[in-house]
Write a protein that holds these residues in place. Structure first.
Motif, PDB file in Angstrom:
ATOM      1  N   LEU B  24      77.767  59.832 -20.078  1.00 37.56           N
ATOM      2  CA  LEU B  24      79.025  60.517 -20.396  1.00 37.56           C
ATOM      3  C   LEU B  24      80.183  59.875 -19.631  1.00 37.56           C
ATOM      4  O   LEU B  24      81.257  59.636 -20.189  1.00 37.56           O
ATOM      5  CB  LEU B  24      78.932  62.013 -20.067  1.00 37.56           C
ATOM      6  N   LEU B  25      79.964  59.590 -18.349  1.00 39.02           N
ATOM      7  CA  LEU B  25      81.011  58.930 -17.557  1.00 39.02           C
ATOM      8  C   LEU B  25      81.401  57.595 -18.197  1.00 39.02           C
ATOM      9  O   LEU B  25      82.585  57.249 -18.262  1.00 39.02           O
ATOM     10  CB  LEU B  25      80.525  58.707 -16.110  1.00 39.02           C
ATOM     11  N   TRP B  27      80.835  56.642 -21.471  1.00 38.76           N
ATOM     12  CA  TRP B  27      81.425  56.873 -22.788  1.00 38.76           C
ATOM     13  C   TRP B  27      82.900  57.241 -22.650  1.00 38.76           C
ATOM     14  O   TRP B  27      83.770  56.681 -23.316  1.00 38.76           O
ATOM     15  CB  TRP B  27      80.669  58.007 -23.496  1.00 38.76           C
ATOM     16  N   ASP B  28      83.157  58.188 -21.741  1.00 38.51           N
ATOM     17  CA  ASP B  28      84.525  58.673 -21.555  1.00 38.51           C
ATOM     18  C   ASP B  28      85.434  57.550 -21.076  1.00 38.51           C
ATOM     19  O   ASP B  28      86.574  57.424 -21.519  1.00 38.51           O
ATOM     20  CB  ASP B  28      84.507  59.819 -20.545  1.00 38.51           C
TER      21      ASP B  28
END
Lengths: 492, 492
Positions: B24-25, B27-28
């Motif tokens: 997630l880190l 991707w963001d």
């Protein structure tokens, strides 16, 4: 001492990093996460929470703080130790198993609340609310066994505020607000008012919001604006504070974005010297809310603002409006059932109603079984309205399902603070009205940064306001502000 | 034994949760993160990496694995212990301080690569590349001191593959590809070909992509499609696999989205029984790449596909195209400098060129100082072209700056596997061409799920392909596929 200090600063940096990761997990959950990912996301959140709990309750940290509390420390170190110690003591008082039960309970309660709303039936939610109330009473005992339960919960959101002070303040405010509303209802303008209509495509709404955020000096390299069902703002790190809005009604998306940008500017304006410490956060929830409300109500619903800004909206607005009449239209006062749609005057009554009920629920003088009647009865008293359904009444807000007892009052504390800031700026900033008219917000933002934002958590919220505006929380200023704004609207 | 098993499964679950948070880190960072947040994001990533390292290298884990390796275990437990043990041994061999230095070095190298690209000057990047090569040689020693360095790095991406096998394979392929290209260049069609032009607004591109993803059965409640500079796909959890594309050129966005969706379908199709274990991942990078390339090249650049699908594109395409001529147009073969724009035939030559250079760099038979000359010389040999600048040559890919030596070959391994799958399906799935024409991909996806996706990491990639298609990695099938597809295009 040096070793202890560097240890507590390293711990705080790790905690801030973990908070930031948790914030990203939360932001994503509400904006981009695919629906079925919810259970793995709960695992991810739990892992981060457990790490925070572990760090916060480590004996090594408490020992270091104990030693540091014996020493004479410099200003910032002293504040850091004081605030961190409070957080640590609180974290250690609440057993981890209890936290986990509470989290599980509110997750279930929120899901049930949604289902109950779908069926418009409070009875389906009642048992869950009872369980939440029960656990929050227990939590209050853990937090501070010497306080009445509601007092302990309220203090979590608004440090230093007590139910005694708040009840006095709200009793005064209730009387004044009802008087203003009754006065407005007696004017011919009131009965003649009709809602304003704005029709704007989504990409145009986005463009308009982009422009106003730029004027508010929202830095595009430190923020983003996404879409979510309920607008919110969230800090992920010192250079990453995000807002959301929703593109349903153009005025709703516009004011929501400005509201959330007000929150974001606060977080973005906290002094960098507090970065990665316990002081790098807002002084209170009420003060946070004052920033969003200031921009939304005092700036973006201001007469001077619309006199300068209306041309940009004009072609999306029903024919027949002038800058002035549009200003009146976005400031219509109208008693109604739904808090989130309420105007500036009746909003406080919605809060007072909730405050009185949640205080009595938590302190045990009102049962959940009787809460719906209490709600409807107070709606009649304060608004002269009778909810025709639970969705128009006790089921409308998610706060209690989420366990956020003590949160509602911060909305009105925020409104009061915002009015004090507005009154102060109007008196002291040269050319205030002209600046708002031409949408030059730089001097306003500079003042907010210097006097409110930059302080972070280094002072109590009420002291920040007292220092900035000349007095602490002052409901009379709010009443004066409302009168000065709304009586002319209805007596024109 | 039960205790050890439940401990290693709990550890794997935590690891998967941490990988998901790290994803997630990442991707963001590539989609929504405000630009200035980069340094706090690095702290967040580092914290997660450190936690993974800690969990992976805990003595308790190794001890449990040692004990379990002595036991007779059931199928899944046995595989889990085998795979996890490999990961643990590898993690323990690489010192944490070395990892941190490597990460810091590649971050700097990537930033310098961007700057060097901006100035179109390899000399600015050379020193950084030397440092990366040096560290990767060291890393290879840590991973497996008994192997030649490049062999150790290659094995990380494509387990079981060796430089010896690959050099043989690529020597064969190089000869065949050059023969096909020469043949094509000798046809009148080749000299007459002009690029296809498609003009489509962004919201229309989004709609088209939405429709094709739906036909590919990308589940909207388990995926999302965002925008990023370079398209990618990433798994955050079992029900959360995201892709990105970019809306510049409509055909680029279309094929990129299909390519990434191919990757995502693989991850989404891994058997749930492997969830939260080391087996819940792709069998190899090459097999992963076979899935993206299968959908992009074998399906979405298929003649039957365009014969049925062209009408949906027709009004955005330059006049004069028929379904057939449009199919020819999206399959133009043309030797060129840039890998990412290359057609199916010349793509392999780009890979072979990079493979030969990176192998020699890592094994120490080619110096970074000589790499640019080697690049330009091979470009002349394989493409009969001479790069007019470093951006057209050695500076075009970020892989080496990021330390991904051994990655490039997986692209062509993927193409070969994809051709084997295609040849197999064409022969064995009844009505294959008609299904592709009417865009009914269900039987194809069902076959891929059953025979490739579901296996996860429970078998070596090459065994999966051998079981599914009748033989392991087989470059001849790829050559046959290319001949069967491209010779008719140019000899029509």
């Amino acid at each position: 001492m040096k070793k202890d200090l560097s240890f507590i600063y390293a711990t705080q940096k790790d905690l801030c990093t973990l908070y930031g990761i948790g914030a990203l997990l939360g932001w994503d959950e509400r904006t981009h996460m695919p629906r079925k990912a919810v259970s793995a996301r709960a695992d991810q959140q739990k892992l981060i929470h457990d790490l925070i709990y572990e760090k916060m309750t480590a004996d090594k940290l408490l020992d270091a703080l104990h030693r540091l509390r014996e020493k004479t420390l410099s200003g910032k170190d002293n504040l850091v130790v004081k605030e961190l110690y409070k957080d640590v003591i609180k974290a250690r008082r609440i057993p981890q198993a209890f936290c986990q039960e509470l989290v599980k309970t509110v997750v279930m309660a929120q899901a049930t609340w949604e289902a109950a709303r779908y069926k418009n039936n409070f009875a389906l939610f009642r048992k869950h609310l009872e369980k939440v109330v029960e656990l929050k009473r227990q939590e209050a005992q853990f937090i501070d066994p010497d306080k009445k339960p509601y007092a302990a919960l309220l203090n979590e959101f608004e440090e230093g505020m007590t139910p005694e002070k708040l009840t006095d303040l709200f009793d005064y405010l209730k009387k004044e607000l009802i008087t203003i509303v009754d006065h407005i209802k007696g004017t011919p303008r009131y009965s003649g008012q009709t809602p304003v209509r704005v029709v704007m495509k989504e990409d145009r709404q986005k463009a308009v919001i982009g422009e106003i955020l730029k004027k508010m000096r929202m830095p595009s390299n430190r923020t983003s604006c996404d879409v979510s069902t309920h607008p919110f703002s969230i800090k992920l790190s010192e250079n990453d504070v995000r807002i959301t809005t929703r593109y349903l009604d153009p005025l709703d998306s516009f004011f929501a974005a400005i509201h959330e940008a007000g929150h974001a500017l606060y977080e973005l304006g906290i002094s960098k010297k507090y970065c990665n410490t316990v002081l790098f956060y807002a002084a209170s929830v009420g003060l946070h809310e004052s920033q969003s409300r200031f921009w939304e109500n005092m700036i973006a619903k201001n007469k001077s603002f619309w006199s300068g800004y209306f041309p940009q909206f004009a072609r999306y607005v029903d024919a027949g409006f002038t800058p002035e009449s549009f200003y009146y239209a976005v400031n219509q006062v109208r008693p109604s059932f739904i808090r989130v749609n309420a105007d500036e005057v009746t909003y406080g009554l919605h809060i007072i109603l909730r405050y009185e009920i949640e205080r009595d629920l938590i302190d045990g003088t009102l049962s959940v079984a009787d809460a719906k009647d209490a709600w409807n009865c107070k709606t009649k008293q304060y608004f002269n309205l009778i909810p025709s359904s639970d969705n128009e009444g006790i089921l409308q807000d998610v706060h209690w399902a989420g366990g956020a007892f003590g949160y509602f009052p911060t909305y009105t504390i925020g409104s009061i603070y915002a009015s004090q800031i507005y009154n102060h700026l109007e008196k002291t900033l040269p050319d205030f009205d002209r600046m708002i008219r031409v949408q030059n917000f730089n001097p306003v933002l500079a003042w907010l940064r210097a006097n409110i934002h930059s302080k972070g958590k280094s002072m109590p919220a009420d002291d920040i306001i007292a220092q900035a505006c000349g007095s602490g929380l002052n409901p009379k200023e709010f009443v004066d502000y409302l009168r000065a704004k709304f009586i002319p609207i209805y007596e024109r």
